[in-house]
Scaffold this motif. Structure first.
Motif, PDB file in Angstrom:
ATOM      1  N   UNK A  64       0.843  -1.198   0.000  1.00  0.00           N
ATOM      2  CA  UNK A  64       0.000   0.000   0.000  1.00  0.00           C
ATOM      3  C   UNK A  64       0.882   1.253   0.000  1.00  0.00           C
ATOM      4  N   UNK A  65       1.978   1.222   0.758  1.00  0.00           N
ATOM      5  CA  UNK A  65       2.910   2.357   0.753  1.00  0.00           C
ATOM      6  C   UNK A  65       3.533   2.558  -0.622  1.00  0.00           C
ATOM      7  N   UNK A  66       3.826   1.474  -1.331  1.00  0.00           N
ATOM      8  CA  UNK A  66       4.369   1.581  -2.682  1.00  0.00           C
ATOM      9  C   UNK A  66       3.340   2.220  -3.612  1.00  0.00           C
ATOM     10  N   UNK A  67       2.082   1.834  -3.472  1.00  0.00           N
ATOM     11  CA  UNK A  67       1.020   2.436  -4.276  1.00  0.00           C
ATOM     12  C   UNK A  67       0.895   3.925  -3.969  1.00  0.00           C
ATOM     13  N   UNK A  68       1.001   4.294  -2.694  1.00  0.00           N
ATOM     14  CA  UNK A  68       0.930   5.705  -2.297  1.00  0.00           C
ATOM     15  C   UNK A  68       2.107   6.481  -2.881  1.00  0.00           C
ATOM     16  N   UNK A  69       3.295   5.909  -2.843  1.00  0.00           N
ATOM     17  CA  UNK A  69       4.477   6.562  -3.412  1.00  0.00           C
ATOM     18  C   UNK A  69       4.289   6.798  -4.912  1.00  0.00           C
ATOM     19  N   UNK A  70       3.770   5.788  -5.607  1.00  0.00           N
ATOM     20  CA  UNK A  70       3.532   5.932  -7.044  1.00  0.00           C
ATOM     21  C   UNK A  70       2.508   7.039  -7.324  1.00  0.00           C
ATOM     22  N   UNK A  71       1.507   7.165  -6.456  1.00  0.00           N
ATOM     23  CA  UNK A  71       0.518   8.235  -6.610  1.00  0.00           C
ATOM     24  C   UNK A  71       1.192   9.598  -6.470  1.00  0.00           C
ATOM     25  N   UNK A  72       2.098   9.723  -5.518  1.00  0.00           N
ATOM     26  CA  UNK A  72       2.802  10.991  -5.335  1.00  0.00           C
ATOM     27  C   UNK A  72       3.763  11.277  -6.491  1.00  0.00           C
ATOM     28  N   UNK A  73       4.160  10.239  -7.217  1.00  0.00           N
ATOM     29  CA  UNK A  73       5.051  10.398  -8.380  1.00  0.00           C
ATOM     30  C   UNK A  73       4.285  10.714  -9.661  1.00  0.00           C
ATOM     31  N   UNK A  74       2.957  10.778  -9.596  1.00  0.00           N
ATOM     32  CA  UNK A  74       2.177  11.167 -10.760  1.00  0.00           C
ATOM     33  C   UNK A  74       1.326  10.082 -11.382  1.00  0.00           C
ATOM     34  N   UNK A  75       1.243   8.945 -10.732  1.00  0.00           N
ATOM     35  CA  UNK A  75       0.439   7.830 -11.240  1.00  0.00           C
ATOM     36  C   UNK A  75      -0.712   7.559 -10.284  1.00  0.00           C
ATOM     37  N   UNK A  76      -1.496   6.553 -10.605  1.00  0.00           N
ATOM     38  CA  UNK A  76      -2.449   5.973  -9.666  1.00  0.00           C
ATOM     39  C   UNK A  76      -1.854   4.621  -9.296  1.00  0.00           C
ATOM     40  N   UNK A  77      -1.707   4.356  -8.003  1.00  0.00           N
ATOM     41  CA  UNK A  77      -1.169   3.076  -7.548  1.00  0.00           C
ATOM     42  C   UNK A  77      -2.305   2.164  -7.117  1.00  0.00           C
ATOM     43  N   UNK A  78      -2.304   0.947  -7.588  1.00  0.00           N
ATOM     44  CA  UNK A  78      -3.339  -0.021  -7.224  1.00  0.00           C
ATOM     45  C   UNK A  78      -2.667  -1.246  -6.608  1.00  0.00           C
ATOM     46  N   UNK A  79      -2.778  -1.377  -5.296  1.00  0.00           N
ATOM     47  CA  UNK A  79      -2.232  -2.544  -4.580  1.00  0.00           C
ATOM     48  C   UNK A  79      -3.328  -3.601  -4.514  1.00  0.00           C
ATOM     49  N   UNK A  80      -3.052  -4.755  -5.058  1.00  0.00           N
ATOM     50  CA  UNK A  80      -4.051  -5.818  -5.112  1.00  0.00           C
ATOM     51  C   UNK A  80      -3.697  -6.940  -4.142  1.00  0.00           C
ATOM     52  N   UNK A  81      -4.712  -7.688  -3.771  1.00  0.00           N
ATOM     53  CA  UNK A  81      -4.519  -8.905  -2.981  1.00  0.00           C
ATOM     54  C   UNK A  81      -5.348  -9.980  -3.658  1.00  0.00           C
ATOM     55  N   UNK A  82      -4.685 -10.920  -4.289  1.00  0.00           N
ATOM     56  CA  UNK A  82      -5.387 -11.911  -5.094  1.00  0.00           C
ATOM     57  C   UNK A  82      -5.523 -13.271  -4.423  1.00  0.00           C
ATOM     58  N   UNK A  83      -5.418 -13.300  -3.096  1.00  0.00           N
ATOM     59  CA  UNK A  83      -5.677 -14.540  -2.365  1.00  0.00           C
ATOM     60  C   UNK A  83      -7.102 -14.522  -1.843  1.00  0.00           C
ATOM     61  N   UNK A  84      -7.894 -15.534  -2.168  1.00  0.00           N
ATOM     62  CA  UNK A  84      -9.261 -15.567  -1.645  1.00  0.00           C
ATOM     63  C   UNK A  84      -9.276 -15.936  -0.164  1.00  0.00           C
ATOM     64  N   UNK A  85     -10.277 -15.424   0.518  1.00  0.00           N
ATOM     65  CA  UNK A  85     -10.486 -15.787   1.920  1.00  0.00           C
ATOM     66  C   UNK A  85     -11.140 -17.165   1.966  1.00  0.00           C
ATOM     67  N   UNK A  86     -10.736 -17.975   2.912  1.00  0.00           N
ATOM     68  CA  UNK A  86     -11.419 -19.235   3.168  1.00  0.00           C
ATOM     69  C   UNK A  86     -11.236 -19.562   4.647  1.00  0.00           C
ATOM     70  N   UNK A  87     -12.042 -20.463   5.160  1.00  0.00           N
ATOM     71  CA  UNK A  87     -11.989 -20.778   6.592  1.00  0.00           C
ATOM     72  C   UNK A  87     -10.603 -21.213   7.039  1.00  0.00           C
ATOM     73  N   UNK A  88      -9.933 -21.977   6.211  1.00  0.00           N
ATOM     74  CA  UNK A  88      -8.653 -22.543   6.626  1.00  0.00           C
ATOM     75  C   UNK A  88      -7.487 -21.573   6.447  1.00  0.00           C
ATOM     76  N   UNK A  89      -7.694 -20.461   5.703  1.00  0.00           N
ATOM     77  CA  UNK A  89      -6.602 -19.549   5.432  1.00  0.00           C
ATOM     78  C   UNK A  89      -7.163 -18.151   5.219  1.00  0.00           C
ATOM     79  N   UNK A  90      -7.201 -17.368   6.282  1.00  0.00           N
ATOM     80  CA  UNK A  90      -7.778 -16.029   6.215  1.00  0.00           C
ATOM     81  C   UNK A  90      -6.678 -14.985   6.044  1.00  0.00           C
ATOM     82  N   UNK A  91      -7.091 -13.750   5.808  1.00  0.00           N
ATOM     83  CA  UNK A  91      -6.105 -12.675   5.692  1.00  0.00           C
ATOM     84  C   UNK A  91      -5.362 -12.492   7.008  1.00  0.00           C
ATOM     85  N   UNK A  92      -6.020 -12.741   8.127  1.00  0.00           N
ATOM     86  CA  UNK A  92      -5.346 -12.648   9.433  1.00  0.00           C
ATOM     87  C   UNK A  92      -4.225 -13.675   9.536  1.00  0.00           C
TER      88      UNK A  92
END
Length: 99
Positions: A64-92
């Motif tokens: 997210x900090x990298x995306x923010x830095x890119x925004x300050x450099x003149x771009x739009x930064x999009x930080x993605x998370x492509x892991x789905x949530x499931x009971x056995x493996x959550x974002x936590x």
């Protein structure tokens, strides 16, 4: 720890020229990945988007900090998370810390 110049303003309070970071869930194939963040400077003309892809552990504060830095450099930064949530493996379990 996020450096002071990368601290975003709340979108509802941001003035033109302020850095804004907002939640940006991405939907694909019937599933919504909830942990994406988009960073941009409010009031700026449309600019190219740069995708910030996470490492093996998913989207973290660093990404997210990298995306923010890119925004300050003149771009739009999009930080993605492509892991789905499931009971056995959550974002936590991955220690996602993108508050």
């Amino acid at each position: 720890t996020t450096q002071d110049h990368l601290q975003p303003a709340p979108a509802s309070e941001a003035a033109d020229g302020d850095l804004v970071v907002e939640e940006f869930p991405i939907s694909f194939d019937g599933y919504t990945y909830p942990h994406g963040r988009i960073a941009y400077v409010k009031g700026r003309q449309p600019t190219p988007v740069i995708l910030v892809h996470h490492n093996y552990a998913g989207c973290k504060r660093f990404d997210v900090d990298q995306a923010a830095y890119l925004a300050l450099c003149g771009y739009v930064g999009l930080a993605v998370d492509l892991y789905p949530e499931c009971e056995m493996y959550t974002s936590a379990d991955r220690s996602v810390n993108v508050d």
